[in-house]
Design an enzyme around this catalytic site. Structure first.
Site, PDB file in Angstrom:
ATOM      1  N   GLU A   1       1.073   3.887   1.814  1.00  0.00           N
ATOM      2  CA  GLU A   1       1.546   4.220   3.369  1.00  0.00           C
ATOM      3  C   GLU A   1       2.882   3.231   3.584  1.00  0.00           C
ATOM      4  OE1 GLU A   1      -3.246   4.183   3.757  1.00  0.00           O
ATOM      5  OE2 GLU A   1      -1.429   3.067   2.352  1.00  0.00           O
TER       6      GLU A   1
ATOM      7  N   CYS B   1      -5.853   1.767   6.053  1.00  0.00           N
ATOM      8  CA  CYS B   1      -6.377   0.563   6.652  1.00  0.00           C
ATOM      9  C   CYS B   1      -5.824  -0.257   7.667  1.00  0.00           C
ATOM     10  CB  CYS B   1      -6.301  -0.467   5.374  1.00  0.00           C
ATOM     11  SG  CYS B   1      -4.757  -1.255   5.336  1.00  0.00           S
TER      12      CYS B   1
ATOM     13  N   HIS C   1       0.887  -1.299  -0.073  1.00  0.00           N
ATOM     14  CA  HIS C   1      -0.201   0.082   0.006  1.00  0.00           C
ATOM     15  C   HIS C   1       0.950   1.305  -0.064  1.00  0.00           C
ATOM     16  CE1 HIS C   1      -3.946  -1.971   1.808  1.00  0.00           C
ATOM     17  NE2 HIS C   1      -3.446  -2.608   0.922  1.00  0.00           N
TER      18      HIS C   1
END
Length: 158
Positions: free
Chosen positions: A64, A92, A62
């Protein structure tokens, strides 16, 4: 003076979020879900990145996670105290856990994710009092731009 500082902070947040949105566009161009992120400390971008789960065949790639890995490598430390993470979609659970472990001070996100968001959308992991580190959260910075990009991406895939 406080109002001036608050305005400056909002301007800074929008500046960094624009860079995260540019990363989201790179993700979209690569056929990835258009999410981008930038990690900032002391007024400097430490790392930027975007979703690469399909490209790297890695469910943890992801935006991040990409940024936290790059910043940790750059600094030689997995702890990133005093940093702010700008991301175009609410993190998430996986990303929120990594953000907490990295000791990121603040997360600023654009679009909320009511189905899987862990910064107040579905869960509130970043500010959960049971953790020994809590992250300040600012939501909805340039949310419209991010939400539009995400909607268009998923509309095109249907």
């Amino acid at each position: 003076m406080a109002a001036s500082h608050a305005h400056r902070s909002e301007v800074d947040d929008e500046h960094w979020m624009q860079l995260a949105l540019a990363q989201a566009e790179l993700a979209q161009a690569a056929g990835e879900v258009p999410v981008g992120a930038v990690l900032v400390a002391a007024g400097e971008a430490l790392a930027s990145g975007h979703n690469q789960t399909i490209t790297l065949a890695d469910p943890s790639a992801h935006a991040e996670m990409q940024v936290l890995r790059a910043a940790g490598t750059r600094l030689g430390n997995y702890r990133l105290p005093g940093s702010t993470l700008y991301v175009t979609l609410e993190p998430c659970l996986m990303c929120a856990g990594a953000i907490i472990h990295a000791r990121v001070a603040r997360v600023v996100y654009a679009a909320a994710d009511p189905k899987t968001g862990a910064a107040g959308g579905c869960f509130d992991l970043l500010q959960d009092a049971r953790h020994n580190h809590r992250v300040d959260v600012t939501a909805a910075v340039l949310a419209g731009q991010s939400a539009s990009m995400l909607r268009a991406f998923f509309r095109a895939r249907r």
